[in-house]
Scaffold this active site. Structure first.
Site, mmCIF file in Angstrom:
data_model
loop_
_atom_site.group_PDB
_atom_site.id
_atom_site.type_symbol
_atom_site.label_atom_id
_atom_site.label_comp_id
_atom_site.label_asym_id
_atom_site.label_seq_id
_atom_site.Cartn_x
_atom_site.Cartn_y
_atom_site.Cartn_z
ATOM 1 N N LYS A 182 4.768 -1.139 13.130
ATOM 2 C CA LYS A 182 5.755 -0.521 14.149
ATOM 3 C C LYS A 182 5.519 1.021 14.236
ATOM 4 O O LYS A 182 5.140 1.648 13.316
ATOM 5 C CB LYS A 182 7.232 -0.920 13.427
ATOM 6 N N HIS A 240 18.418 2.437 3.160
ATOM 7 C CA HIS A 240 17.797 3.553 4.127
ATOM 8 C C HIS A 240 18.219 3.805 5.283
ATOM 9 O O HIS A 240 18.643 2.786 5.991
ATOM 10 C CB HIS A 240 16.554 3.769 3.840
ATOM 11 N N HIS A 245 20.098 -0.069 6.357
ATOM 12 C CA HIS A 245 19.639 -1.307 6.125
ATOM 13 C C HIS A 245 18.727 -1.572 4.880
ATOM 14 O O HIS A 245 18.189 -0.313 4.442
ATOM 15 C CB HIS A 245 18.955 -2.064 7.249
ATOM 16 N N ASP A 273 14.926 -3.495 4.120
ATOM 17 C CA ASP A 273 13.806 -4.046 4.945
ATOM 18 C C ASP A 273 13.880 -5.706 4.403
ATOM 19 O O ASP A 273 13.745 -5.956 3.155
ATOM 20 C CB ASP A 273 12.474 -3.496 4.669
#
Length: 339
Positions: free
Chosen positions: A206, A281, A225, A227
């Site tokens: 990404k 994070h 959120h 991961d």
């Protein structure tokens, strides 16, 4: 759809004096109000030298304490990182129409690869508040899962740069899995095998692009959120913005030249039965400068069942997570369903 939805965040950044209301976070989420400001007292995210013989123990400690650490002397050539960044910057420098040819983000149809801007999401999962970013997303390995149709055809060298960098990341991920397995008292290969082995794991590249924001104290580039992946290995540019939640506070992750940032994801937390923690994070934005980052998400194959390793489940320490196929875990998390 209103005209704003045909614009990119980059277009807005160059034309606005104030932040549109759909980007303004509630007060309790604003970075200015919630970032730890203890000056010298603020703890730094761990920086670990991979050439140090004791690095494995430090990696395991950081995964337990922080869920995030930065690594130096990691063996990824600086030339490979520089080329990855060069072609990524060049893509985001393209005219909007050229980037929009890759606007393939259509999760409703199952298509998650391509270029996207959060302005195109009419009703996201965050109470209709939008984040200040654009992104490009595609699978880089294994070859049978790669769709080069979702990759930019411009700039020249994009494919070669991403494939070369991915080979280094695959090696580094295996090395990190080994250290993390040993840190749990397991065989060195236990984690790698549990996530699909050498050829099974999926690597997703990404690029996050956060243009200058007129009122950065009110906005976020990415909302808080963890991961879903096993590990995330991230190359930042020199503009800080990553923040980590620990002990009730948000802390800035300082920029460390030549370092890669490693996030522990949900699947390692599950595999370790909670011994290692997935890092919560978020990303802040900047008024003058563009922040970019290049995360690679390392995921198990969708059909693979991930659960706590049997050796880490005892009567005194029962399983904290249900074993489930990774694709089912993804579906539950994306749709905010019970796990």
């Amino acid at each position: 759809m209103g005209e704003a939805h045909h614009q990119s965040v980059q277009d807005l950044a160059s034309s606005l004096g104030a932040l549109p209301p759909e980007f303004v976070r509630p007060e309790h989420e604003r970075p200015a109000a919630t970032t730890f400001r203890g000056g010298a007292a603020a703890p730094d995210t761990p920086v670990i030298d991979m050439s140090d013989p004791g690095c494995g123990a430090r990696i395991a400690d950081a995964a337990r304490e922080w869920g995030l650490f930065q690594i130096v002397n990691h063996g990824v050539p600086s030339s490979a990182i520089a080329e990855l960044q060069r072609v990524g910057r060049a893509f985001f420098d393209l005219p909007r129409e050229e980037k929009a040819r890759h606007a393939a983000m259509d999760p409703s149809s199952g298509k998650i690869e391509g270029y996207g801007t959060t302005l195109r999401l009419d009703d996201d999962l965050e109470g209709k508040k939008k984040t200040w970013n654009e992104f490009l997303f595609h699978v880089v390995a294994p070859p049978e899962k790669v769709d080069h149709g979702a990759w930019p055809r411009s700039p020249a060298g994009y494919r070669e740069a991403n494939e070369a960098y991915c080979r280094h990341v695959q090696r580094l991920a295996r090395e990190l899995f080994g250290h993390l397995s040993l840190g749990l008292g397991l065989a060195e290969g236990a984690m790698k095998e549990a996530f699909g082995g050498r050829g099974g794991m999926v690597f997703l590249q990404k690029i996050n692009f956060y243009p200058p924001c007129p009122q950065p104290e009110l906005a976020l580039g990415v909302a808080p959120h963890t991961d879903m992946s096993t590990l995330t290995l991230l190359v930042p540019n020199e503009v800080p913005g990553l923040q980590v939640f620990k002990d009730g506070h948000w802390y800035d992750a300082k920029y460390v030249p030549d370092a890669l940032i490693v996030h522990i994801g949900d699947q390692i937390e599950i595999f370790s039965n909670g011994a290692y923690k997935a890092v919560l994070h978020r990303t802040t934005v900047n008024k003058e400068k563009t922040r970019m980052s290049w995360p690679v998400f390392v995921e198990p194959p969708g059909e693979l069942v991930v659960g706590p390793h049997p050796q880490l489940v005892t009567e005194e320490n029962p399983a904290k997570f249900k074993a489930k196929k990774y694709k089912e875990y993804q579906h539950c998390k994306i749709n905010k369903l019970p796990m």
